[in-house]
Design a protein around this motif. Structure first.
Motif, PDB file in Angstrom:
ATOM      1  N   GLN A 294       0.825  -1.215   0.000  1.00  0.00           N
ATOM      2  CA  GLN A 294       0.000   0.000   0.000  1.00  0.00           C
ATOM      3  C   GLN A 294       0.860   1.266   0.000  1.00  0.00           C
ATOM      4  OE1 GLN A 294      -2.853   0.716   3.336  1.00  0.00           O
ATOM      5  NE2 GLN A 294      -4.384   0.626   1.718  1.00  0.00           N
ATOM      6  N   THR A 295       1.975   1.223   0.721  1.00  0.00           N
ATOM      7  CA  THR A 295       2.875   2.373   0.735  1.00  0.00           C
ATOM      8  C   THR A 295       3.509   2.577  -0.634  1.00  0.00           C
ATOM      9  OG1 THR A 295       3.363   2.048   3.082  1.00  0.00           O
ATOM     10  CG2 THR A 295       4.912   3.388   1.829  1.00  0.00           C
TER      11      THR A 295
ATOM     12  N   ARG B 213       0.930   4.048  -2.961  1.00  0.00           N
ATOM     13  CA  ARG B 213       0.645   5.454  -2.640  1.00  0.00           C
ATOM     14  C   ARG B 213       1.758   6.376  -3.147  1.00  0.00           C
ATOM     15  NH1 ARG B 213      -0.158   4.707   2.286  1.00  0.00           N
ATOM     16  NH2 ARG B 213       1.866   5.338   3.119  1.00  0.00           N
TER      17      ARG B 213
ATOM     18  N   ARG C 276       1.065   9.072  -6.210  1.00  0.00           N
ATOM     19  CA  ARG C 276       1.240  10.510  -5.995  1.00  0.00           C
ATOM     20  C   ARG C 276       2.009  11.138  -7.170  1.00  0.00           C
ATOM     21  NH1 ARG C 276       3.086  10.353  -0.888  1.00  0.00           N
ATOM     22  NH2 ARG C 276       5.271  10.321  -1.499  1.00  0.00           N
TER      23      ARG C 276
ATOM     24  N   GLU D 293      -4.083   5.419  -8.682  1.00  0.00           N
ATOM     25  CA  GLU D 293      -3.737   4.360  -7.724  1.00  0.00           C
ATOM     26  C   GLU D 293      -3.798   2.988  -8.381  1.00  0.00           C
ATOM     27  OE1 GLU D 293      -5.632   2.663  -3.609  1.00  0.00           O
ATOM     28  OE2 GLU D 293      -5.220   4.816  -3.705  1.00  0.00           O
TER      29      GLU D 293
END
Length: 211
Positions: free
Chosen positions: A138-139, A142, A146, A163
Motif C-alpha cells: 500500500q505504501t 501510494r 502521488r 492508484e
C-alpha cells in the motif's frame, strides 16, 4: 488480536539505542524463523534489556512485528519523499522506483517476509497480513500514485485512476517472478531488467496523452 495500545514511552539516548537493538534482533528473528516460531524471550536475551521493557514499548509480539515492518518500510520509501528523485522524465523516474521495488520484493528478505505473510497459520495471521499490506504494497502504491497524479495534472499522461495504474505497474515488474522466487528459483538480473524496461515501455505507451 491487534497490538495493545500503550502510552508513548519517552526514551533516553541509551533507551533509543536499546530499542534499535531490539528491532534489529527482532527483524532477523522474524525473517529467519517466521512469526510463530519467533520467541520474544529469545529476542530480549540477544538484544539485552527486559521483557517488561519490550512490552512497554511495543505492546506485545504483534506490536513488535509491526514496529519492525514499519521501520523497514520507512527505510525503503523515505528516499522517494525527496522530489529530486522524481522528474518529468517519466521513463527515468519509473525506472528508479521500479528497480528499487523489484529488487526489494524479490530479495531473500523480501521472499522470506512474503512467505511468512501468506503461508503461516497462527492466531495473529489476519493482523500480520494487514500490517504487511499497509506498510508494504500500500505504501509503494501510494508513493507511485502521488507521482502519477502530478503527471496527470500537468497533462503529460491520461489515466482513469492513478492508484490502480500504480498497482498495475508494480504487478508488471514483479508479478512474473514472485512464485518462482518463492519456489527457490534463481532469477537472472537480465530477466528483471527486461521486465522492468518492457513494463515502462508498455505503461508509458498506454497512458500517453492523446490529442
Amino acid at each position: 488480536m491487534p497490538p495493545t495500545a500503550s502510552s508513548p514511552v519517552l526514551l533516553t539516548k541509551r533507551g533509543l539505542a536499546r530499542q534499535q537493538k531490539l528491532l534489529e534482533v527482532a527483524e532477523r528473528a522474524f525473517l529467519q524463523n517466521g512469526y510463530a516460531a519467533t520467541s520474544v524471550n529469545e529476542i530480549v536475551r540477544q538484544a539485552g534489556g527486559s521483557l517488561g521493557t519490550l512490552y512497554r514499548q511495543f505492546g506485545n509480539k504483534l506490536g513488535l512485528f509491526e514496529a519492525v515492518f514499519k521501520k523497514k518500510s520507512q527505510e525503503i520509501f523515505a528516499p522517494f519523499d525527496d522530489d529530486a528523485l522524481w522528474s518529468d522524465d517519466m521513463a527515468k523516474s519509473l525506472y528508479t522506483f521500479g528497480h528499487t521495488l523489484q529488487h526489494i520484493a524479490l530479495s531473500a528478505d523480501g521472499v522470506a517476509i512474503y512467505r511468512l505473510v501468506v503461508s503461516e497459520n497462527n492466531l495473529d495471521q489476519g493482523e500480520i497480513q494487514k500490517i504487511f499490506y499497509r506498510h508494504g504494497p500500500q505504501t509503494a502504491i501510494r508513493v507511485l500514485a502521488r507521482y502519477l497524479e502530478k503527471q496527470m495534472k500537468a497533462q503529460r499522461i491520461e489515466l482513469l485512476n492513478a492508484e490502480l495504474a500504480a498497482q498495475q505497474f508494480l504487478e508488471m515488474i514483479k508479478g512474473p517472478f514472485v512464485l518462482r522466487a518463492l519456489f527457490g528459483e534463481s532469477l537472472a538480473e537480465q530477466e528483471l531488467e527486461t521486465a522492468l524496461n518492457q513494463a515502462i515501455m508498455l505503461f508509458l505507451k498506454g497512458c500517453e496523452k492523446t490529442v
